[in-house]
Design a protein around this motif. Structure first.
Motif, mmCIF file in Angstrom:
data_model
loop_
_atom_site.group_PDB
_atom_site.id
_atom_site.type_symbol
_atom_site.label_atom_id
_atom_site.label_comp_id
_atom_site.label_asym_id
_atom_site.label_seq_id
_atom_site.Cartn_x
_atom_site.Cartn_y
_atom_site.Cartn_z
ATOM 1 N N PHE A 169 0.769 -1.429 -0.047
ATOM 2 C CA PHE A 169 0.117 0.092 0.136
ATOM 3 C C PHE A 169 0.808 1.346 -0.021
ATOM 4 C CE2 PHE A 169 -2.703 -3.112 1.845
ATOM 5 C CZ PHE A 169 -3.802 -3.091 1.266
ATOM 6 N N ALA A 170 0.378 2.010 -0.909
ATOM 7 C CA ALA A 170 1.267 3.400 -1.082
ATOM 8 C C ALA A 170 0.405 4.590 -1.044
ATOM 9 C CB ALA A 170 2.286 3.217 -2.139
ATOM 10 N N SER A 171 0.645 5.363 0.049
ATOM 11 C CA SER A 171 -0.014 6.573 0.117
ATOM 12 C C SER A 171 -0.143 7.126 1.700
ATOM 13 C CB SER A 171 -1.371 6.894 -0.554
ATOM 14 O OG SER A 171 -1.914 8.114 -0.079
ATOM 15 N N GLU A 172 -0.114 8.246 2.018
ATOM 16 C CA GLU A 172 -0.251 8.282 3.450
ATOM 17 C C GLU A 172 -1.713 8.265 3.818
ATOM 18 O OE1 GLU A 172 0.144 10.808 1.135
ATOM 19 O OE2 GLU A 172 -0.441 12.879 1.910
ATOM 20 N N PHE A 212 -3.843 6.073 3.452
ATOM 21 C CA PHE A 212 -4.042 4.762 4.182
ATOM 22 C C PHE A 212 -3.942 4.906 5.705
ATOM 23 C CE2 PHE A 212 -3.095 3.131 -0.174
ATOM 24 C CZ PHE A 212 -4.316 2.799 -0.338
ATOM 25 N N THR A 229 -1.892 1.668 -4.831
ATOM 26 C CA THR A 229 -1.258 3.070 -4.688
ATOM 27 C C THR A 229 -2.286 4.087 -4.858
ATOM 28 O OG1 THR A 229 0.715 2.167 -5.554
ATOM 29 C CG2 THR A 229 0.685 4.199 -5.383
ATOM 30 N N CYS A 230 -2.500 5.024 -4.277
ATOM 31 C CA CYS A 230 -3.254 6.287 -4.594
ATOM 32 C C CYS A 230 -2.608 7.242 -5.320
ATOM 33 C CB CYS A 230 -3.726 6.972 -3.082
ATOM 34 S SG CYS A 230 -4.639 5.861 -2.093
ATOM 35 N N ALA A 231 -3.447 8.010 -6.028
ATOM 36 C CA ALA A 231 -3.227 9.243 -6.874
ATOM 37 C C ALA A 231 -2.429 10.316 -5.779
ATOM 38 C CB ALA A 231 -4.066 9.715 -7.848
ATOM 39 N N PRO A 232 -1.852 11.000 -6.230
ATOM 40 C CA PRO A 232 -1.345 12.164 -5.252
ATOM 41 C C PRO A 232 -2.518 12.804 -4.456
ATOM 42 C CG PRO A 232 -0.230 12.766 -7.560
ATOM 43 C CD PRO A 232 -1.134 11.359 -7.659
ATOM 44 N N LYS A 263 -7.704 8.804 -6.767
ATOM 45 C CA LYS A 263 -8.101 7.297 -7.440
ATOM 46 C C LYS A 263 -6.961 6.418 -6.713
ATOM 47 C CE LYS A 263 -8.946 8.211 -12.201
ATOM 48 N NZ LYS A 263 -8.170 7.919 -13.625
ATOM 49 N N HIS A 292 -4.968 2.915 -7.541
ATOM 50 C CA HIS A 292 -4.294 2.088 -8.691
ATOM 51 C C HIS A 292 -4.179 0.608 -8.042
ATOM 52 C CE1 HIS A 292 -4.019 5.574 -11.245
ATOM 53 N NE2 HIS A 292 -3.575 6.058 -10.221
ATOM 54 N N ARG A 301 -2.200 -2.747 -8.995
ATOM 55 C CA ARG A 301 -1.324 -3.376 -9.907
ATOM 56 C C ARG A 301 -0.939 -4.524 -9.295
ATOM 57 N NH1 ARG A 301 -3.513 -0.282 -12.278
ATOM 58 N NH2 ARG A 301 -2.597 1.551 -13.521
ATOM 59 N N ASN A 315 -4.647 -4.988 -14.001
ATOM 60 C CA ASN A 315 -4.390 -3.636 -13.549
ATOM 61 C C ASN A 315 -5.690 -2.981 -13.575
ATOM 62 O OD1 ASN A 315 -1.786 -4.507 -13.607
ATOM 63 N ND2 ASN A 315 -1.170 -2.933 -15.234
ATOM 64 N N ASP A 352 -7.653 0.689 -12.176
ATOM 65 C CA ASP A 352 -7.659 1.984 -11.734
ATOM 66 C C ASP A 352 -9.299 2.304 -11.047
ATOM 67 O OD1 ASP A 352 -5.106 2.214 -12.445
ATOM 68 O OD2 ASP A 352 -5.656 3.606 -14.241
#
Lengths: 355, 318
Positions: free
Chosen positions: A146-149, A151, A188-191, A220, A222, A224, A248, A250
């Motif tokens: 998981f990538a984004s703050e 979360f 992963t989230c968008a910025p 959004k 993503h 993957r 994949n 989105d």
């Protein structure tokens, strides 16, 4: 409700016993349900997600009129019925409509009741077939990334993380075969938009359900999937390279239903750890033990507690008298022998005690 | 010595396994999950989405692998088995926690007495066949007497004495007894499961006690409206005349109860009834090292333990 069955033979009794609550639970079974309309995209998405979830996946091939967010329908009771019938506790419902095209709904159950729901819309999609690469073996546990703050901060994304972890990986295992770690599911989230960074976080999303959220501000998501390649790095830890595997996805967040606090509290109850497990070191940090970089287990030997009372500090006259008195008293209580050549006053006290 | 060349060639051959991030990644090895809480870089995100996502995922997975490969691993035929720690992320359960099973009467008794549970083997050794056979079930030991082709008959047996039937009846009786105990345990578990009823009974008992706990034992107390009279236990008497068989049976039961082992052990005095507890005295005199050590000490002359003996004597005088 299903009628309760009394097992007539040992085989059916075993099957019923397997459904009873367990202390350490198995992987959740997911049911893939098609709503009234599912387009080509959704069918393919659900097929690929099912390939990832297999063997703990059940597919409903027929269409069902099911609208879990619509309280006026009997959808929730249908879900509960299916969950009891199939001993499943997760649902993935696909439904496409003009208002909400290509929407997927994740439903999680607890004790045969709906715990929480998340609806996401599929914006773009690339299937497993579109990548001519190696695929993972069905039944292998995926790694999750998981990538984004968000979360960690945003309730919607915390719920999504919890749901996806439960969907793909929610099983407690005590050991895993390292060469069997073949694929990664990366979310992963968008910025994060500025409006979300500065906005005060709504900690009680349940109370403000009437006020519709601004869904467009939610970035959004993503999803993957990759397979891993382990390269030699000259150390014990291999160098990891990833190859896209598919599918994949989105996704955009749509409607959701947070868990009822009372039900969630029940669902979060943990079993008490058994004594043997605690002795083995489970459930608590193993003290004085660590694995170093070479992979060796290193222990720190106990060296006794330092007695700071005996520490020699500056000698001062004022402190001396008190200390001596205290020492004498202690000696007399602990060891009778020490008193024998003591003052007659002490001897008298001893006699009195004997009587 | 300059080793920079060697280091450089090594670095060129092997790529790094370390990942540097602003916020260190959170690894939950129990769920094989890694969480990257660093904000997403907008520039690289917009530039090339797929590459950006893949590099992010690679870094995360590298960190996860680093922590997984440092875990203790057991060798196995398929490769090393890493022993995972308990997950740190809390996920909701699918079903409620299992309720503890209510103990059977035997289990409660065994727990009170400290009797350990012994697992009985399913198989028993058969001396005649010289092999292990089932204790029960298919060709089981418990049906051996019924099934063997010849059976010994006691000398004083009746003409119609059927040893097979006797053995079979005994076995069926054991099964019936077990079934009965099982149903009793089930019903006991069902009644005990309702704490409301237990509480109600408890309150009623307390109330009854308080009602007769006055000076007049409740006789002259003010009665509330609708209060009922306490009913005690109604005594039951056996009829004065009963059949001879019944009477004989009752007398025999009484006799066997009087003569039972439990009674005997309680009634019979201990064989050793002395004022001095020798075992304790020896333990005390030898300071816990036993009688042998004491004897050795006495034979070997005075040891240096005069002081301790003195203290022992002192205790004895008290």
């Amino acid at each position: 409700m299903l009628r309760t069955i009394k097992p007539k033979n040992a085989r059916s009794k075993r099957a019923l016993d397997a459904r009873l609550p367990k202390e350490v639970e198995d992987q959740r079974t997911a049911i893939f349900v098609k709503g009234t309309h599912t387009g080509e995209t959704l069918n393919a998405v659900m097929r690929d997600l099912m390939a990832l979830k297999r063997p703990n996946a059940i597919s409903f091939s027929k269409k069902n009129t099911i609208h879990p967010f619509d309280a006026s329908t009997t959808s929730v009771s249908s879900l509960e019925f299916w969950a009891a019938k199939n001993d499943a506790s997760l649902f993935l419902i696909g439904q496409t409509s003009k208002k909400r095209p290509n929407s997927l709904t994740f439903v999680r159950m607890f004790d045969g009741r709906v715990l929480d729901m998340i609806e996401v819309g599929v914006e773009s999609w690339a299937g497993m077939d579109s990548f001519k690469t190696r695929k993972s073996t069905p039944g292998h546990k995926p790694l999750m990334h998981f990538a984004s703050e968000l979360f960690d901060t945003h309730p919607r994304y915390i719920q999504l993380k919890s749901m996806l972890m439960d969907f793909f990986n929610g099983e407690v295992v005590d050991s895993i075969c390292l060469p069997g770690l073949e694929h990664v599911i990366s979310i992963t989230c968008a910025p994060t938009p500025a409006s979300l960074i500065n906005a005060p976080v709504n900690m009680y999303p349940n109370q403000q359900r009437s006020a519709p959220e601004d869904l467009s501000s939610l970035p959004k998501v993503h999803i993957r999937t990759y397979t891993t390649r382990l390269l030699n790095s000259g150390t014990r830890i291999p160098r990891v390279e990833l190859t896209p595997m598919g599918p994949n996805l989105d996704l955009t967040l749509r409607r959701h239903q947070a868990a009822d606090p009372e039900l969630l509290k029940q669902a979060m109850k943990r079993p008490k750890l058994k004594k043997t497990d605690i002795e083995k070191g489970l459930g608590k940090k193993r003290k004085n033990l660590e694995v170093d970089e070479m992979g060796d287990l290193r222990g720190r030997v106990h060296v006794g507690k330092q007695d700071l009372g005996r520490l020699q500090t500056r000698k001062m006259k004022g402190l001396k008298g008190e200390d001596l008195d205290a020492e004498e008293d202690g000696d007399m209580d602990v060891d009778g022998k020490a008193d024998e050549d003591d003052t007659p006053q002490d001897g008298g006290r001893r006699k009195r005690r004997k009587e | 010595m300059d080793v920079s060349n060697i280091l450089a060639s090594h670095a060129a051959k092997y790529q790094s396994v370390t990942v540097q991030k602003e916020t260190p990644l959170e690894v939950d090895a129990g769920f094989l999950t890694v969480t990257d809480l660093n904000p997403i870089d907008e520039e690289s995100y917009n530039e090339n989405l797929e590459e950006h996502l893949q590099s992010l995922a690679r870094d995360g997975v590298q960190t996860l692998f680093s922590s997984l490969f440092t875990l203790y691993a057991r060798p196995s035929p398929d490769g090393p088995l890493a022993q995972l720690p308990l997950p740190t992320t809390q996920l909701p359960r699918a079903k409620p926690l299992p309720k503890p099973k209510p103990p059977t009467k035997w289990e409660a008794f065994a727990a009170a007495k400290g009797i350990q549970h012994k697992v009985r083997d399913k198989k028993v050794w058969d001396e005649e066949k010289q092999e292990w056979i089932n204790r029960w079930g298919r060709e089981g030991k418990n049906r051996q007497v019924e099934e063997q082709w010849i059976t010994e008959v006691p000398l004083n047996a009746d003409a119609d004495y059927d040893p097979r039937k006797v053995a079979r009846d005994a076995r069926k009786e054991r099964i019936a007894k077990n079934e009965k105990k099982h149903t009793q345990n089930v019903s006991r578990a069902n009644t005990a499961a309702n704490p409301r009823d237990a509480r109600k009974k408890d309150i009623e008992k307390t109330l009854a006690t308080t009602r007769i706990s006055t000076a007049s034992m409740g006789k002259f107390d003010k009665k509330l409206e609708g209060e009922k009279k306490i009913r005690g236990v109604k005594r039951k008497f056996d009829p004065a005349e009963s059949s001879v068989a019944n009477e004989a049976q009752a007398s025999l039961a009484l006799l066997s109860r009087i003569d039972s082992d439990a009674r005997k052990t309680r009634r019979e005095p201990q064989p050793e009834e002395s004022v001095l507890n020798t075992r304790k005295a020896v333990r005390f005199a030898s300071k816990g090292r036993g009688g042998l050590a004491l004897g050795r000490e006495a034979a070997g002359g005075r040891s240096s333990r005069g002081g301790s003996r003195g203290r022992g004597g002192g205790k004895g005088r008290r």
